[in-house]
Motif scaffolding. Structure first.
Motif, PDB file in Angstrom:
ATOM      1  N   ARG A 289       0.814  -1.218   0.000  1.00  0.00           N
ATOM      2  CA  ARG A 289       0.000   0.000   0.000  1.00  0.00           C
ATOM      3  C   ARG A 289       0.848   1.268   0.000  1.00  0.00           C
ATOM      4  N   LEU A 290       2.040   1.188   0.567  1.00  0.00           N
ATOM      5  CA  LEU A 290       2.920   2.359   0.562  1.00  0.00           C
ATOM      6  C   LEU A 290       3.566   2.592  -0.794  1.00  0.00           C
ATOM      7  N   SER A 291       3.391   1.663  -1.730  1.00  0.00           N
ATOM      8  CA  SER A 291       4.014   1.837  -3.045  1.00  0.00           C
ATOM      9  C   SER A 291       3.407   3.006  -3.811  1.00  0.00           C
ATOM     10  N   VAL A 292       2.236   3.512  -3.383  1.00  0.00           N
ATOM     11  CA  VAL A 292       1.651   4.673  -4.064  1.00  0.00           C
ATOM     12  C   VAL A 292       2.355   5.959  -3.664  1.00  0.00           C
ATOM     13  N   ALA A 293       3.124   5.924  -2.568  1.00  0.00           N
ATOM     14  CA  ALA A 293       3.823   7.123  -2.094  1.00  0.00           C
ATOM     15  C   ALA A 293       5.066   7.362  -2.935  1.00  0.00           C
ATOM     16  N   ALA A 294       5.390   8.619  -3.133  1.00  0.00           N
ATOM     17  CA  ALA A 294       6.596   9.001  -3.867  1.00  0.00           C
ATOM     18  C   ALA A 294       7.500   9.786  -2.923  1.00  0.00           C
ATOM     19  N   GLY A 295       8.806   9.617  -3.077  1.00  0.00           N
ATOM     20  CA  GLY A 295       9.708  10.312  -2.176  1.00  0.00           C
ATOM     21  C   GLY A 295       9.536   9.803  -0.760  1.00  0.00           C
ATOM     22  N   ASP A 296       9.695  10.684   0.224  1.00  0.00           N
ATOM     23  CA  ASP A 296       9.527  10.255   1.610  1.00  0.00           C
ATOM     24  C   ASP A 296       8.153  10.673   2.122  1.00  0.00           C
ATOM     25  N   PHE A 297       7.741  10.045   3.199  1.00  0.00           N
ATOM     26  CA  PHE A 297       6.393  10.266   3.725  1.00  0.00           C
ATOM     27  C   PHE A 297       6.430  10.204   5.239  1.00  0.00           C
ATOM     28  N   SER A 363      -5.239  -1.198  -6.205  1.00  0.00           N
ATOM     29  CA  SER A 363      -4.525  -0.036  -6.743  1.00  0.00           C
ATOM     30  C   SER A 363      -5.388   1.211  -6.766  1.00  0.00           C
ATOM     31  N   GLU A 364      -6.635   1.096  -7.251  1.00  0.00           N
ATOM     32  CA  GLU A 364      -7.485   2.282  -7.369  1.00  0.00           C
ATOM     33  C   GLU A 364      -7.799   2.879  -6.008  1.00  0.00           C
ATOM     34  N   GLU A 365      -8.124   2.037  -5.045  1.00  0.00           N
ATOM     35  CA  GLU A 365      -8.422   2.543  -3.699  1.00  0.00           C
ATOM     36  C   GLU A 365      -7.197   3.217  -3.087  1.00  0.00           C
ATOM     37  N   ALA A 366      -6.014   2.636  -3.302  1.00  0.00           N
ATOM     38  CA  ALA A 366      -4.793   3.223  -2.747  1.00  0.00           C
ATOM     39  C   ALA A 366      -4.511   4.584  -3.367  1.00  0.00           C
ATOM     40  N   VAL A 367      -4.738   4.710  -4.673  1.00  0.00           N
ATOM     41  CA  VAL A 367      -4.540   5.998  -5.350  1.00  0.00           C
ATOM     42  C   VAL A 367      -5.534   7.027  -4.826  1.00  0.00           C
ATOM     43  N   ASP A 368      -6.783   6.609  -4.612  1.00  0.00           N
ATOM     44  CA  ASP A 368      -7.789   7.525  -4.054  1.00  0.00           C
ATOM     45  C   ASP A 368      -7.369   8.017  -2.670  1.00  0.00           C
ATOM     46  N   ARG A 369      -6.900   7.108  -1.843  1.00  0.00           N
ATOM     47  CA  ARG A 369      -6.464   7.489  -0.494  1.00  0.00           C
ATOM     48  C   ARG A 369      -5.284   8.464  -0.569  1.00  0.00           C
ATOM     49  N   HIS A 370      -4.355   8.194  -1.480  1.00  0.00           N
ATOM     50  CA  HIS A 370      -3.181   9.051  -1.614  1.00  0.00           C
ATOM     51  C   HIS A 370      -3.588  10.468  -2.000  1.00  0.00           C
ATOM     52  N   LEU A 371      -4.469  10.608  -2.983  1.00  0.00           N
ATOM     53  CA  LEU A 371      -4.936  11.931  -3.401  1.00  0.00           C
ATOM     54  C   LEU A 371      -5.679  12.626  -2.267  1.00  0.00           C
ATOM     55  N   LEU A 372      -6.535  11.901  -1.571  1.00  0.00           N
ATOM     56  CA  LEU A 372      -7.316  12.498  -0.489  1.00  0.00           C
ATOM     57  C   LEU A 372      -6.403  12.986   0.633  1.00  0.00           C
ATOM     58  N   TRP A 373      -5.391  12.174   0.995  1.00  0.00           N
ATOM     59  CA  TRP A 373      -4.513  12.580   2.091  1.00  0.00           C
ATOM     60  C   TRP A 373      -3.744  13.848   1.727  1.00  0.00           C
ATOM     61  N   TYR A 374      -3.193  13.898   0.539  1.00  0.00           N
ATOM     62  CA  TYR A 374      -2.362  15.054   0.201  1.00  0.00           C
ATOM     63  C   TYR A 374      -3.192  16.269  -0.161  1.00  0.00           C
ATOM     64  N   ASN A 403       5.197  13.836  -3.145  1.00  0.00           N
ATOM     65  CA  ASN A 403       3.898  13.171  -3.104  1.00  0.00           C
ATOM     66  C   ASN A 403       2.795  14.048  -3.689  1.00  0.00           C
ATOM     67  N   ILE A 404       2.879  15.343  -3.489  1.00  0.00           N
ATOM     68  CA  ILE A 404       1.898  16.241  -4.101  1.00  0.00           C
ATOM     69  C   ILE A 404       2.018  16.178  -5.618  1.00  0.00           C
ATOM     70  N   ARG A 410      -1.026  12.019 -11.706  1.00  0.00           N
ATOM     71  CA  ARG A 410      -1.877  10.897 -12.115  1.00  0.00           C
ATOM     72  C   ARG A 410      -3.137  11.434 -12.807  1.00  0.00           C
ATOM     73  N   ALA A 411      -3.524  10.795 -13.887  1.00  0.00           N
ATOM     74  CA  ALA A 411      -4.735  11.219 -14.598  1.00  0.00           C
ATOM     75  C   ALA A 411      -5.966  10.890 -13.772  1.00  0.00           C
ATOM     76  N   PRO A 412      -6.846  11.868 -13.496  1.00  0.00           N
ATOM     77  CA  PRO A 412      -8.071  11.580 -12.724  1.00  0.00           C
ATOM     78  C   PRO A 412      -8.966  10.592 -13.464  1.00  0.00           C
ATOM     79  N   ARG A 413      -9.600   9.694 -12.706  1.00  0.00           N
ATOM     80  CA  ARG A 413     -10.489   8.702 -13.307  1.00  0.00           C
ATOM     81  C   ARG A 413     -11.850   9.302 -13.658  1.00  0.00           C
ATOM     82  N   ASP A 414     -12.261  10.325 -12.901  1.00  0.00           N
ATOM     83  CA  ASP A 414     -13.589  10.879 -13.118  1.00  0.00           C
ATOM     84  C   ASP A 414     -13.608  12.337 -12.675  1.00  0.00           C
ATOM     85  N   GLU A 415     -14.784  12.953 -12.774  1.00  0.00           N
ATOM     86  CA  GLU A 415     -14.947  14.364 -12.431  1.00  0.00           C
ATOM     87  C   GLU A 415     -14.710  14.624 -10.945  1.00  0.00           C
ATOM     88  N   ILE A 416     -15.058  13.653 -10.109  1.00  0.00           N
ATOM     89  CA  ILE A 416     -14.866  13.827  -8.664  1.00  0.00           C
ATOM     90  C   ILE A 416     -13.378  13.912  -8.336  1.00  0.00           C
TER      91      ILE A 416
END
Length: 652
Positions: A289-297, A363-374, A403-404, A410-416
């Motif tokens: 799950r941490l593989s979605v992070a870039a750099g340090d966190f 993967s999709e859920e992890a990407v969503d969490r990453h965007l929401l956190w940052y 990470n920002i 990443r290309a957004p999947r939808d309008e949300i």
């Protein structure tokens, strides 16, 4: 990186150490290991998979036999490989395997042997015992080493593994990646290793200056990991360097070389799989799950990204500690200090974790969490900026910049998702427009706008920010963007955005020297923008720039009144940008009215604040004013502070 000893990966790969082949970039580590072996009886060489622990240990063991002082001298070097490669392709260790292998190396029979048997045979000997890759039999190895140290005083032990044994006498040498750049700015040992291996694969392989820079970039992408560099160099027979670089940008686990003797080192994926197999289930989940992070966190980011699906958030810190001890994570900031801990994952481990995450369907859920956190991090930074703490705000964004960037690239999947990403960008308006990152901000906004709901408030704000950043980077279409932003803001009743449109129009006119036009737009902006808007700069910025414009237009007294009104605004007083530009405006008025000494003091005060703020446009404008003061002339109309310009960004 030395040539691998034949049979090192087979069970019972024990025996006398062969003469070392020259290592690249490990002179300091070799000297350290030899020194520690001379002064102590237990030395562990630790690091992540593929970092070259076995190579360093073999070379150090052979050199130590010849160079240890008389009181520490050994008559024999014994090496036992603790890994077992089976025909089925699995790697690991078997209970009692390392003890039995050591017993055979000491001349015992083929039957099973216990720790007591081994210790009895070592009791009167002077031996350097090398336990290589102890990870699969870590607990057994601790028991063996502890018994040897207690009952065989003539034995010294050199251990390699991902983590230390944790025994009291242990002295630890940690191996990191090889640097791609030398201290003098030339090629580092990572580049030298790549070129050596590439020439072994393709006879006559040469690179020019551009090629060397490309190789240096490759080595940096590979984190200087020796195994990854060796595997990448093996690809020069198949791919030209530019294509190899593009392939590595997409991932690293595909790298392989079937000529290497140990199965787990024939590909980067196999090396990571061997480490993955040694982790418990919770640590594997955290790794993936941490593989979605870039750099340090940060620790709190890791908890948010990893929790759920049967993993309690309270388990995550312990998993991070285990992964750090196993060299899967690298501590960037250690736990226990004033600041919370931070970690980073090597590119190879991150790529492998992403594969496992995809295989788990997360993967999709992890990407969503990453965007929401940052996006939350961006909101925190925005709140800090508004609260008059710009240094903390910019430091927060700088810490999380990788990470920002990853979240926004990443290309957004939808309008949300597009809306969340655009809100993140808008929260960081100061980072793009004030702190010198306009080009990236503009690229992201223009990519997100077509995916955003055109009826919502974010759309008009995004258009206005895009225009501001385009004006600051010499882009085209500024007037069109401003027109569309106005048309989106007015029907929605968004006074702040409508006022910011006028602010940008005023700054563009001021930069072009159109002072009358600039004054009209800035007066409108100062009237329309709220004193403390939810987004973007306050009305005080428009009023400050209006005062500067009027002073430059030939009415310094009226300009001074506007500047003082802006500085007295209670909502703007905590804002360091307003205070900085206020000092600049006061210095400009003093300069235009002949108060050169006071102008000099105020300009230097403004320059110090601009540097502290990290605002290249304010630095540029203030330096321009100081140059005019040195010449004793009013000079030309300066670039407006607060509007990023190409010259300011280049000089920052």
């Amino acid at each position: 990186m030395r040539k691998h000893q034949r049979g090192a990966g087979r069970r019972g790969g024990e025996g006398r150490v062969r003469a070392p082949v020259a290592l690249v970039g490990r002179d300091t580590e070799l000297a350290t290991v030899r020194g520690l072996l001379a002064s102590g009886r237990l030395v562990s060489v630790v690091g992540t998979a593929g970092v070259g622990k076995s190579s360093v240990a073999r070379a150090a063991a052979t050199l130590a036999r010849r160079s240890l002082p008389p009181e520490a001298a050994v008559a024999r070097v014994l090496r036992v490989s603790c890994w077992q490669d089976t025909p089925g392709g699995r790697s690991g260790g078997t209970p009692g395997g390392v003890v039995s292998a050591l017993a055979r190396a000491l001349g015992g029979g083929p039957g099973p042997a216990g720790v007591r048997d081994v210790v009895d045979r070592l009791r009167s000997r002077r031996v350097l015992l090398v336990l290589d890759d102890i990870d699969p039999v870590h607990a057994e190895g601790i028991h063996l080493v502890q018994s040897v140290l207690q009952h065989a005083p003539g034995v010294r032990v050199l251990v390699t593994g991902r983590q230390p044994l944790g025994l009291g006498e242990e002295q630890v040498v940690r191996l990191g990646g090889l640097p791609a750049t030398a201290p003098d700015g030339g090629d580092g040992p990572a580049v030298e290793l790549f070129l050596r291996r590439a020439r072994a694969v393709r006879r006559g392989f040469t690179v020019d200056g551009a090629g060397r820079r490309l190789v240096r970039g490759l080595c940096e992408r590979l984190d200087g990991l020796p195994l990854a560099i060796v595997l990448a160099a093996a690809q020069v027979a198949r791919f030209p360097l530019p294509r190899l670089a593009r392939l590595l940008d997409a991932g690293q686990c595909w790298l392989r070389d079937e000529s290497l003797p140990a199965r787990r080192q024939r590909s980067l994926r196999a090396a990571m799989e061997a480490q993955y197999a040694l982790c418990d289930r919770s640590a594997r989940v955290v790794w993936a799950r941490l593989s979605v992070a870039a750099g340090d966190f940060a620790l709190d980011a890791a908890v948010f990204l990893c929790q759920g699906g049967g993993l309690d958030p309270r388990e995550v810190p312990a998993c991070l500690a285990r992964l750090a001890a196993a060299a899967i994570l690298e501590p960037v900031r250690e736990a226990g200090g004033v600041l919370p801990p931070r970690y980073r994952m090597t590119a190879a481990a991150r790529d492998f974790g992403a594969e496992r995450l995809h295989a788990a369907g997360e993967s999709e859920e992890a990407v969503d969490r990453h965007l929401l956190w940052y996006s939350r991090v961006a909101t925190d930074a925005h709140d800090l900026w508004r609260a008059g703490q710009p240094t903390r705000a910019t430091l927060l964004v700088r810490d999380e910049a990788a990470n920002i960037r990853a979240a926004l690239d990443r290309a957004p999947r939808d309008e949300i998702q597009a809306g969340i990403a655009l809100a993140l960008v808008l929260d960081l308006w100061f980072w793009w427009a004030v702190c010198g990152h306009a080009a990236h901000g503009r690229e992201v906004v223009e990519r997100l706008l077509p995916l955003t709901d055109t009826t919502g408030p974010l759309y008009g704000r995004g258009l206005c920010l895009a225009a501001w950043l385009a004006a600051g980077t010499g882009g085209e279409g500024v007037e069109e963007l401003l027109r569309r932003a106005w048309e989106a803001a007015v029907p929605a009743g968004d006074a702040a955005t409508a006022g910011h449109v006028a602010l940008v129009q005023g700054m563009v006119a001021l930069g072009a020297g159109e002072l009358d036009r600039a004054a009209t737009f800035l007066a409108d902006a100062a009237h329309i923008v709220p004193a403390a808007p939810a987004y973007g700069p306050p009305a005080a910025l428009s009023l400050l720039l209006l005062g500067v414009t009027r002073a430059l237009r030939g009415d310094p007294a009226e300009g001074l009144r506007d500047i003082r009104r802006a500085l007295r605004d209670p909502a703007a007083q905590p804002d360091l940008l307003i205070r900085c530009l206020g000092q600049y405006g006061l210095a400009l008025v003093d300069h235009l009215t002949g108060r050169r000494s006071r102008a000099w003091r105020r300009a230097h005060r403004a320059l110090a604040q601009a540097v502290s703020l990290g605002c290249p446009s304010a630095v540029f404008a203030t330096q321009h004013l100081l140059q005019d003061l040195e010449r004793g002339t009013a000079g030309t109309v300066p670039r407006p502070p607060g509007l990023l310009c190409e010259a300011a960004a280049e000089n920052w």
